[in-house]
Design an enzyme around this catalytic site. Structure first.
Site, PDB file in Angstrom:
ATOM      1  N   ASP A 114       0.265  -1.355   0.385  1.00 41.22           N
ATOM      2  CA  ASP A 114       0.161   0.084  -0.068  1.00 41.22           C
ATOM      3  C   ASP A 114       1.245   1.093  -0.215  1.00 41.22           C
ATOM      4  O   ASP A 114       0.729   2.153  -0.650  1.00 41.22           O
ATOM      5  CB  ASP A 114      -1.074   0.295   1.137  1.00 41.22           C
ATOM      6  CG  ASP A 114      -1.909  -1.235   1.479  1.00 41.22           C
ATOM      7  OD1 ASP A 114      -3.439  -1.247   0.808  1.00 41.22           O
ATOM      8  OD2 ASP A 114      -0.987  -2.737   2.084  1.00 41.22           O
ATOM      9  N   ASP A 177      -6.194   5.217  -5.828  1.00 43.22           N
ATOM     10  CA  ASP A 177      -6.739   3.797  -4.235  1.00 43.22           C
ATOM     11  C   ASP A 177      -5.411   3.056  -5.207  1.00 43.22           C
ATOM     12  O   ASP A 177      -4.950   2.730  -5.946  1.00 43.22           O
ATOM     13  CB  ASP A 177      -7.519   2.957  -4.850  1.00 43.22           C
ATOM     14  CG  ASP A 177      -8.168   2.376  -3.594  1.00 43.22           C
ATOM     15  OD1 ASP A 177      -6.964   1.930  -3.413  1.00 43.22           O
ATOM     16  OD2 ASP A 177      -9.159   1.268  -3.418  1.00 43.22           O
ATOM     17  N   THR A 182      -6.318  -4.647   0.006  1.00 43.22           N
ATOM     18  CA  THR A 182      -5.857  -5.106   0.943  1.00 43.22           C
ATOM     19  C   THR A 182      -5.641  -6.019   1.610  1.00 43.22           C
ATOM     20  O   THR A 182      -4.937  -7.571   2.111  1.00 43.22           O
ATOM     21  CB  THR A 182      -5.628  -3.443   1.964  1.00 43.22           C
ATOM     22  OG1 THR A 182      -5.527  -2.958   1.334  1.00 43.22           O
ATOM     23  CG2 THR A 182      -4.188  -4.194   3.351  1.00 43.22           C
ATOM     24  N   HIS A 248     -19.832  -8.514   3.380  1.00 44.46           N
ATOM     25  CA  HIS A 248     -21.554  -7.924   3.864  1.00 44.46           C
ATOM     26  C   HIS A 248     -22.635  -9.257   2.483  1.00 44.46           C
ATOM     27  O   HIS A 248     -23.550  -8.656   1.988  1.00 44.46           O
ATOM     28  CB  HIS A 248     -21.396  -7.062   3.385  1.00 44.46           C
ATOM     29  CG  HIS A 248     -20.370  -5.714   3.670  1.00 44.46           C
ATOM     30  ND1 HIS A 248     -19.450  -5.087   3.568  1.00 44.46           N
ATOM     31  CD2 HIS A 248     -20.446  -5.455   5.341  1.00 44.46           C
ATOM     32  CE1 HIS A 248     -19.366  -4.479   4.323  1.00 44.46           C
ATOM     33  NE2 HIS A 248     -20.206  -4.725   5.360  1.00 44.46           N
ATOM     34  N   GLY A 271     -12.215  -6.342  -3.470  1.00 51.67           N
ATOM     35  CA  GLY A 271     -12.190  -5.347  -4.045  1.00 51.67           C
ATOM     36  C   GLY A 271     -12.958  -4.557  -5.396  1.00 51.67           C
ATOM     37  O   GLY A 271     -13.825  -5.296  -5.771  1.00 51.67           O
TER      38      GLY A 271
END
Length: 362
Positions: A114, A177, A182, A248, A271
Site C-alpha cells: 500500500d 487507490d 488489501t 457483507h 475489491g
C-alpha cells in the site's frame, strides 16, 4: 609610369555577370523562403493557439490541464503502483499493520505494498500536474518523496481514441487507490487486487483507470471520449448474478433472493475495482462475471471513483442504493451504499431493491 588599367576579356565579363546574377538570385530566394516560413508559422500559431490541438504536451496555458494527458499519466501511475504491489507480495515482505477499524468494526490493514504503491503513484501524478488536487488513501510523508517523472509521451492506443480536452486545473480532483483489496492481498488472493486512478471534473467522474498487477491487465476510459474495454453483449435482468463484498454477502443475499427468486446467484468478492470489472467484457480468465454490483455499507470514494467513470463512459450507472449520483468532491466517503449496472434498466433495479437502502444503515 602610367597607371595600369584592368581589362576584362569578353569571356571574363560573361563570367562576372553570371556570378552577379547568381548572388542576386540567392538573396531573393532567401527573402522568399523567409517570408514563407513566417507565413506558415503564423498560420500554425493561429490554428493551435495557446494550448491548441497542435500544441506540444506541457505547453498549455497556466491553470489549464489536458484530460488526455492526465489519462496517459494516470495509466502509467496505476501500472507503476502495481509493480510495487506485485514486488512486495512476491517477496513476501508485506510488513502488515493495523491502521484502524471500519465503521462496521472490521480491522483495516496496511502493508508495504500500500505504502510504496501510494508513494509511486502520488508523486508521479503530482510531478506531472502540480496544480491539481490529489486525494489518496494512504498518508504521504514529505521525507519519503519519490523522484519520478513522466516523459510526456502518450501511448498510441490512447492517441487513436482520445482527443485533447482542456479543463481548468481548479476543477479537477484526482482520486488514488494504491492497493484495492488489501485484506485479500494479505490472504494472497491476488485476483482481487487492483490499483486505481480516477479523475473527477467539478465532482463528476470523467476518467477511470483500473489495473490488475498480477495479470498485467489495465482498463481505462474517458466519459464522452472512449475506452479500451467494452460492456458484454448480454446481461440477465430477471435473475441477475449479483457481485457483493465478501464481508457483507449475507445482507444482500436475503433481499436479492426475495426480489429476483431463489435462482439468483450471489458472488462474494474482494475489491471494488474487481467487482466493476465483473460487469465488463475483459480478457482476464480469472475475472468472474456478474450482472449487477451491490454494496450496502459506507465506502470510500477512492474505492469507487475509477469504476464509476469507466461504467459512465460505457453507458452504465453507479449510484447510491436510492439512485442518487455520487459526487467526488467534499468528504472522502459515500454513505448511501452502491448499485452499479450496465446495459440494464438501472432505475428499475433501484425500485426493485428498496430494502437494501435500509440494510446499509444497520
Amino acid at each position: 609610369m602610367a597607371p595600369m588599367g584592368i581589362r576584362l576579356s569578353p569571356l571574363g565579363l560573361a563570367v562576372f555577370c553570371l556570378l552577379g546574377l547568381g548572388v542576386l538570385y540567392h538573396l531573393y530566394s532567401g527573402f522568399l523562403a523567409g517570408r514563407l516560413a513566417l507565413f506558415v508559422l503564423g498560420d500554425q500559431a493561429e490554428r493551435a493557439g495557446p494550448g491548441g490541438p497542435d500544441a506540444a504536451p506541457g505547453s498549455l496555458p497556466e491553470g489549464t490541464v489536458d484530460l488526455r494527458e492526465l489519462l496517459a499519466v494516470s495509466v502509467l501511475a496505476a501500472v507503476k503502483g502495481g509493480e510495487e504491489v506485485k514486488r512486495v507480495r512476491e517477496s513476501n515482505a508485506l510488513n502488515e499493520k493495523a491502521k484502524g477499524k471500519t465503521r462496521e468494526g472490521a480491522e483495516e490493514k496496511m502493508t508495504s505494498g500500500d505504502v510504496l504503491s501510494n508513494r509511486k503513484m502520488f508523486y508521479l501524478l503530482k510531478d506531472a500536474f502540480p496544480s491539481v488536487q490529489i486525494n489518496t488513501e494512504e498518508h504521504i510523508d514529505a521525507p519519503d518523496k519519490e523522484a519520478i517523472s513522466w516523459d510526456r509521451s502518450i501511448p498510441e492506443d490512447i492517441k487513436k481514441i482520445i482527443q485533447p480536452k482542456k479543463v481548468p486545473a481548479e476543477s479537477v480532483t484526482v482520486w488514488i487507490d494504491p492497493l484495492d483489496a488489501t485484506q485479500e492481498y494479505t490472504e494472497d488472493l491476488r485476483q482481487y487486487v487492483t490499483t486505481m486512478v480516477c479523475v473527477a471534473v467539478n465532482g463528476e467522474p470523467v476518467i477511470g483507470v483500473i489495473h490488475k498487477p498480477f495479470s498485467a491487465y489495465t482498463v481505462w476510459a474517458m466519459v464522452n471520449g472512449g475506452s479500451n474495454v467494452k460492456a458484454r453483449s448480454s446481461y440477465n435482468e430477471k435473475t441477475p448474478r449479483i457481485i457483493v463484498s465478501r464481508s457483507h454477502a449475507g445482507k444482500v443475499e436475503q433481499v436479492a433472493r426475495q426480489t429476483f427468486g431463489n435462482k439468483t446467484v450471489i458472488i462474494p468478492a474482494g475489491g471494488a475495482g474487481y467487482k466493476v470489472l465483473a460487469l465488463l467484457e475483459v480478457s482476464d480468465k480469472k475475472q468472474e462475471k456478474a450482472d449487477v454490483y451491490i454494496h450496502v455499507t459506507y465506502i470510500k470514494k477512492w474505492d469507487i471513483c475509477a469504476g464509476n467513470a469507466v461504467l459512465k463512459a460505457l453507458g452504465g450507472h453507479m449510484t447510491t442504493l436510492t439512485g442518487e449520483e455520487i459526487s467526488y468532491t467534499g468528504s472522502d466517503g459515500n454513505d448511501g451504499g452502491l448499485l452499479a449496472s450496465i446495459n440494464v434498466n438501472h432505475k428499475a433495479l433501484v425500485d426493485k431493491l428498496p430494502d437494501l437502502e435500509k440494510a446499509s444503515h444497520k
